[in-house]
Design a protein around this motif. Structure first.
Motif, PDB file in Angstrom:
ATOM      1  N   ILE A   1       0.848  -1.190   0.000  1.00  0.00           N
ATOM      2  CA  ILE A   1       0.000   0.000   0.000  1.00  0.00           C
ATOM      3  C   ILE A   1       0.885   1.242   0.000  1.00  0.00           C
ATOM      4  CG2 ILE A   1      -0.259   0.266   2.516  1.00  0.00           C
ATOM      5  CD1 ILE A   1      -3.319   0.692   1.901  1.00  0.00           C
ATOM      6  N   ASP A   2       0.497   2.233  -0.778  1.00  0.00           N
ATOM      7  CA  ASP A   2       1.291   3.438  -0.957  1.00  0.00           C
ATOM      8  C   ASP A   2       0.667   4.597  -0.192  1.00  0.00           C
ATOM      9  OD1 ASP A   2       1.746   6.106  -2.772  1.00  0.00           O
ATOM     10  OD2 ASP A   2       3.500   4.779  -2.834  1.00  0.00           O
TER      11      ASP A   2
ATOM     12  N   THR B   1      -2.751  -5.236   6.328  1.00  0.00           N
ATOM     13  CA  THR B   1      -2.355  -6.631   6.487  1.00  0.00           C
ATOM     14  C   THR B   1      -0.892  -6.732   6.117  1.00  0.00           C
ATOM     15  OG1 THR B   1      -4.474  -7.141   5.448  1.00  0.00           O
ATOM     16  CG2 THR B   1      -3.078  -8.985   6.052  1.00  0.00           C
ATOM     17  N   THR B   2      -0.067  -7.085   7.078  1.00  0.00           N
ATOM     18  CA  THR B   2       1.358  -7.242   6.809  1.00  0.00           C
ATOM     19  C   THR B   2       1.913  -8.347   7.692  1.00  0.00           C
ATOM     20  OG1 THR B   2       3.519  -6.131   6.670  1.00  0.00           O
ATOM     21  CG2 THR B   2       2.008  -5.319   8.372  1.00  0.00           C
ATOM     22  N   PRO B   3       2.402  -9.433   7.088  1.00  0.00           N
ATOM     23  CA  PRO B   3       2.420  -9.774   5.661  1.00  0.00           C
ATOM     24  C   PRO B   3       1.000  -9.889   5.095  1.00  0.00           C
ATOM     25  CG  PRO B   3       3.942 -11.171   6.877  1.00  0.00           C
ATOM     26  CD  PRO B   3       3.111 -10.457   7.884  1.00  0.00           C
ATOM     27  N   HIS B   4       0.914  -9.609   3.793  1.00  0.00           N
ATOM     28  CA  HIS B   4      -0.388  -9.429   3.166  1.00  0.00           C
ATOM     29  C   HIS B   4      -0.978 -10.742   2.663  1.00  0.00           C
ATOM     30  CE1 HIS B   4      -3.097  -7.945  -0.162  1.00  0.00           C
ATOM     31  NE2 HIS B   4      -3.468  -7.165   0.831  1.00  0.00           N
TER      32      HIS B   4
ATOM     33  N   THR C   1       7.316  -2.112   4.324  1.00  0.00           N
ATOM     34  CA  THR C   1       8.658  -1.733   4.771  1.00  0.00           C
ATOM     35  C   THR C   1       8.560  -0.747   5.940  1.00  0.00           C
ATOM     36  OG1 THR C   1       8.802   0.181   3.303  1.00  0.00           O
ATOM     37  CG2 THR C   1       9.471  -1.960   2.400  1.00  0.00           C
ATOM     38  N   GLU C   2       9.689  -0.514   6.581  1.00  0.00           N
ATOM     39  CA  GLU C   2       9.717   0.487   7.657  1.00  0.00           C
ATOM     40  C   GLU C   2       9.314   1.855   7.112  1.00  0.00           C
ATOM     41  OE1 GLU C   2      13.258   0.605   9.924  1.00  0.00           O
ATOM     42  OE2 GLU C   2      13.228  -1.522  10.448  1.00  0.00           O
TER      43      GLU C   2
ATOM     44  N   SER D   1      13.729 -11.496   3.614  1.00  0.00           N
ATOM     45  CA  SER D   1      12.694 -10.500   3.894  1.00  0.00           C
ATOM     46  C   SER D   1      12.648 -10.266   5.405  1.00  0.00           C
ATOM     47  CB  SER D   1      11.317 -10.974   3.411  1.00  0.00           C
ATOM     48  OG  SER D   1      11.314 -11.150   2.011  1.00  0.00           O
ATOM     49  N   SER D   2      12.130  -9.134   5.803  1.00  0.00           N
ATOM     50  CA  SER D   2      12.016  -8.816   7.225  1.00  0.00           C
ATOM     51  C   SER D   2      10.678  -8.151   7.486  1.00  0.00           C
ATOM     52  CB  SER D   2      13.162  -7.916   7.687  1.00  0.00           C
ATOM     53  OG  SER D   2      13.167  -6.692   6.962  1.00  0.00           O
ATOM     54  N   PHE D   3      10.226  -8.233   8.728  1.00  0.00           N
ATOM     55  CA  PHE D   3       8.905  -7.743   9.114  1.00  0.00           C
ATOM     56  C   PHE D   3       9.036  -6.680  10.188  1.00  0.00           C
ATOM     57  CE2 PHE D   3       5.523  -8.169  12.365  1.00  0.00           C
ATOM     58  CZ  PHE D   3       4.467  -7.667  11.631  1.00  0.00           C
ATOM     59  N   THR D   4       8.267  -5.603  10.036  1.00  0.00           N
ATOM     60  CA  THR D   4       8.177  -4.549  11.044  1.00  0.00           C
ATOM     61  C   THR D   4       6.718  -4.304  11.362  1.00  0.00           C
ATOM     62  OG1 THR D   4      10.192  -3.463  10.234  1.00  0.00           O
ATOM     63  CG2 THR D   4       8.709  -2.144  11.592  1.00  0.00           C
ATOM     64  N   SER D   5       6.375  -4.327  12.641  1.00  0.00           N
ATOM     65  CA  SER D   5       5.002  -4.045  13.058  1.00  0.00           C
ATOM     66  C   SER D   5       4.830  -2.563  13.347  1.00  0.00           C
ATOM     67  CB  SER D   5       4.669  -4.842  14.319  1.00  0.00           C
ATOM     68  OG  SER D   5       3.426  -4.422  14.861  1.00  0.00           O
ATOM     69  N   PRO D   6       3.686  -1.989  12.985  1.00  0.00           N
ATOM     70  CA  PRO D   6       3.414  -0.610  13.401  1.00  0.00           C
ATOM     71  C   PRO D   6       3.471  -0.427  14.916  1.00  0.00           C
ATOM     72  CG  PRO D   6       1.864  -1.284  11.706  1.00  0.00           C
ATOM     73  CD  PRO D   6       2.636  -2.521  12.101  1.00  0.00           C
TER      74      PRO D   6
END
Length: 395
Positions: free
Chosen positions: A153-154, A172-175, A183-184, A215-220
């Motif tokens: 999403i942009d 949703t991330t991962p979507h 991304t961050e 790949s890496s994951f960042t939560s809000p």
């Protein structure tokens, strides 16, 4: 007898999206040879250790009424887990437990949105998102997720759709269905919009344990500056291969969970203590099955991309995480709905039409990566043969 407003709002959002899946089940029951690749059912059973933990808890008398927020031990385990993963302190009173992510989403949307409001959500989206948004009374505002942006999403596309009615954005991330990871920089840009326009960020993170290599994951949740407006939801359904236990939660500001408690208690009057004990063990010990699922799903996604790109005109979007891959079927001359039905009836493979997840995937289908390797190879053979036959027919 006149139906209520909520039933009218949800009309048409039930089984219609799953037509191909249900038809495939019927064909299998009739003895047809179908490779089913429609839903995200983990490819391993629930670990015996978790079943034994739930059974032991039942034998120990953990079948009484429970705390409306969730059992204290589970909330403490989740608070410690999130404090480590997002690198800031999360307290047990910021956690509420629910029967699965779906129930958590329903309750959270009831807590942040209402009639006259709007909720932004990426299109494509998981099939039930429109329902949980509409159930709140709010209007859903789709934000197109573009293949050229990796289906992420942009922030500019979000900003173009924000109005004074915007109550929240559902991420949703991962979507699901595309396997894209925010991304961050994406999260920071979305957070800035939330601060500027005063709306909630809801983050569905049920696939956070299924991140592929590189790949890496960042939560809000990891961003302190937006901590008072972020609510994350998740469960053990995917990470621990335990979808039938229906054990999920939400994490958010304490003021929000306090306000949501009466709704949760009215709806559920607590959860099952023996499932909470089993989930506490799952969280504290980590998943014994997630590493294998990550490896297998990534390998199958790579195999699908390599084989289809080499042997037919179909194009695969390779996921960064999760249980699914997307295939662009526009080269066949069919839209996703017609292609999925044609593939089922003439190719012996069941996939989900992209339109089940939103209007932007009209020429795509979603493929589950959760069938065993032998069946996956057979499905690739059939998809390629079917696509090449369609190409000859339309040439």
């Amino acid at each position: 007898m006149k139906p209520t407003e909520i039933t009218q709002r949800l009309s048409g959002l039930g089984g219609a999206k799953w037509e191909v899946h249900l038809k495939a089940k019927e064909l299998v029951d009739q003895g047809h040879d179908i490779v089913e690749m429609t839903i995200g059912e983990p490819d391993v059973p629930t670990p015996v250790s978790l079943i034994e933990a739930a059974t032991a808890a039942m034998h120990a008398g953990r079948t009484t009424y429970s705390d409306g927020r969730g059992e204290a031990g589970l909330r403490k385990a989740l608070a410690e887990h999130y404090s480590r993963s997002v690198d800031r302190t999360i307290l047990p009173d910021q956690i509420m437990c629910f029967p699965g992510t779906q129930t958590a989403l329903f309750a959270v949307l009831q807590g942040v949105a209402q009639k006259g409001g709007e909720v932004l959500v990426g299109d494509p989206m998981y099939a039930t998102y429109e329902g949980v948004i509409r159930a709140s009374g709010a209007d859903m505002v789709p934000v197109p997720l573009l293949p050229e942006n990796g289906f992420r999403i942009d922030a500019d596309d979000i900003a173009a759709r924000v109005t004074p009615k915007t109550a929240a954005i559902l991420l949703t991330t991962p979507h699901n269905p595309t396997g894209a990871i925010l991304t961050e920089a994406d999260i920071d840009a979305i957070g800035a919009l939330a601060l500027e326009h005063d709306f909630w960020i809801i983050s569905d993170e049920v696939y956070a344990e299924l991140i592929f290599d590189c790949s890496s994951f960042t939560s809000p949740l990891s961003r302190p500056e937006i901590a008072d407006r972020v609510i994350a939801v998740s469960s053990i359904s995917k990470s621990h291969a335990a979808p039938g236990f229906r054990s999920g939660w939400c994490v958010g500001p304490a003021a929000f969970t306090n306000a949501l408690l009466p709704l949760s208690e009215t709806m559920l009057f607590g959860n099952q203590p023996f499932i909470a004990d089993m989930t506490e063990q799952a969280i504290r010990l980590g998943s014994e099955v997630a590493p294998g699922m990550r490896q297998r799903y990534a390998a199958r996604a790579g195999l699908l991309e390599d084989r289809l790109s080499a042997d037919c005109a179909l194009r695969v979007h390779r996921p960064q995480a999760g249980m699914f891959a997307m295939i662009d079927v526009s080269s066949t001359g069919l839209n996703g709905d017609d292609y999925a039905l044609h593939l089922l009836e003439h190719g012996g493979v069941a996939v989900m039409p992209g339109s089940s997840f939103g209007t932007s995937l009209d020429s795509w289908v979603r493929v589950a990566l959760t069938v065993d390797d032998a069946s996956f190879d057979i499905a690739c053979d059939r998809i390629i043969k079917h696509a090449n036959k369609l190409q000859l027919e339309t040439a």
